[in-house]
Design a protein around this motif. Structure first.
Motif, short mmCIF file in Angstrom:
data_model
loop_
_atom_site.label_atom_id
_atom_site.label_comp_id
_atom_site.label_asym_id
_atom_site.label_seq_id
_atom_site.Cartn_x
_atom_site.Cartn_y
_atom_site.Cartn_z
N ASN A 105 0.81 -1.22 0.00
CA ASN A 105 0.00 0.00 0.00
C ASN A 105 0.84 1.27 0.00
O ASN A 105 0.43 2.30 -0.54
N SER A 106 2.00 1.23 0.64
CA SER A 106 2.86 2.40 0.72
C SER A 106 4.25 1.97 1.15
O SER A 106 4.43 0.88 1.70
N VAL A 107 5.23 2.82 0.89
CA VAL A 107 6.62 2.55 1.26
C VAL A 107 7.21 3.79 1.91
O VAL A 107 7.09 4.90 1.37
N CYS A 196 2.41 2.76 -5.63
CA CYS A 196 1.89 3.19 -4.33
C CYS A 196 2.62 4.46 -3.87
O CYS A 196 3.67 4.82 -4.41
N PRO A 197 2.10 5.15 -2.87
CA PRO A 197 2.80 6.31 -2.32
C PRO A 197 4.16 5.91 -1.73
O PRO A 197 4.30 4.86 -1.10
N VAL A 198 5.16 6.77 -1.94
CA VAL A 198 6.50 6.56 -1.39
C VAL A 198 6.91 7.83 -0.66
O VAL A 198 6.72 8.95 -1.17
N ALA A 218 14.39 10.52 -3.54
CA ALA A 218 13.14 11.26 -3.56
C ALA A 218 12.89 11.88 -4.94
O ALA A 218 11.76 11.83 -5.47
N ASN A 219 13.95 12.42 -5.54
CA ASN A 219 13.80 13.00 -6.88
C ASN A 219 13.49 11.92 -7.92
O ASN A 219 12.63 12.11 -8.79
N ALA A 223 9.01 11.53 -4.84
CA ALA A 223 8.49 11.29 -3.49
C ALA A 223 8.78 12.47 -2.58
O ALA A 223 9.75 13.21 -2.78
N ALA A 224 7.97 12.63 -1.55
CA ALA A 224 8.23 13.64 -0.53
C ALA A 224 9.48 13.27 0.25
O ALA A 224 9.72 12.09 0.54
#
Length: 261
Positions: A105-107, A196-198, A218-219, A223-224
């Motif tokens: 679902n997310s990382v 999924c969101p990272v 992140a780049n 990702a945030a």
């Protein structure tokens, strides 16, 4: 606290030469903050699995983790999980999300890195080369002292170091398993952005892996990037409450957006 198994759980993954107990109190802290079950897994060759042979590539290590998750927690099969992973564990989490997107679902990546987007001297800072070699040659007491020097930026906590040393005596990581994991981590490359969101979290005082690696990840993954000014590589040890808070704050919105709360 009894948490419902209806909520997708969080799975924590450690890095090189570390085992589940090195999370210390962070699993309970994160479970309380997120109000969902939090579990830990050991890599083959580490912790409770120290007698097993570690795979020598990230995909093979990830497959070992998936098998372990399925065997130990059958009640959660068919449900996607949230992965929170540090260092080499982040590489395994990214590969898990790539290979089986329906399972993730997310990382959250903590002080991780990838070949191809950062040079080797940023993925492992040159000041640590000799210490890494000594870790492979030293006994458990000296090895854990060296690992503390490389991974923790805050003052020595003798009681915690003593715990580390005791665990290293109880569940020793063999030299060959350490080398196999080092080889796997050195070759890992991000292949694609997970669906999924990272979120990427970095300790800006990391003496082992340059924070530039987290910035590049992140780049690369769009990702945030969340940073702690004073923490080193073992961010859960040095800034556990802060880490649990930022995971909670930044992922709650993503959970709702992706309907995976």
């Amino acid at each position: 606290m009894v948490l419902s198994s209806e909520k997708p759980p969080v799975v924590l993954i450690r890095g090189l030469l570390r085992e589940s107990r090195h999370w210390l109190h962070f699993p309970a802290l994160l479970s309380e903050k997120l109000q969902r079950p939090v579990f830990t897994l050991d890599l083959p060759g580490c912790g409770a699995l120290y007698k097993e042979k570690s795979a020598a590539s990230v995909p093979a290590l990830r497959h070992q983790l998936q098998q372990q998750w399925a065997e130990r927690y059958p009640q959660y099969q068919g449900k996607a999980v949230h992965l929170v992973a540090i260092s080499m564990g982040g590489m395994l989490a990214l590969d898990w999300a790539r290979a089986a997107p329906e399972q993730v679902n997310s990382v959250v990546l903590i002080n991780s890195s990838s070949a191809g987007i950062n040079p080797f001297w940023q993925r492992l800072r040159p000041s640590n080369y000799l210490k890494v070699v000594l870790c492979l040659l030293a006994g458990p007491l000296q090895r854990e002292e060296l690992i503390w020097q490389m991974t923790v930026n805050s003052p020595l906590q003798p009681d915690v170091l003593k715990q580390w040393q005791q665990w290293a005596i109880e569940n020793p990581v063999s030299r060959i398993n350490a080398l196999r994991q080092l080889w796997a981590a050195s070759r890992f490359r991000v292949q694609q952005q997970p669906v999924c969101p990272v979120f990427v979290v970095s300790g800006l005082a990391d003496q082992l892996v340059s924070p530039l690696c987290s910035e590049a990840l992140a780049n690369q993954l769009n990702a945030a990037l969340l940073t702690h000014a004073d923490a080193g590589h073992d961010l859960p040890l040095e800034a556990g409450p802060w880490l649990a808070t930022v995971i909670d704050q930044n992922l709650n919105e993503a959970y709702q957006q992706y309907s995976c709360a």
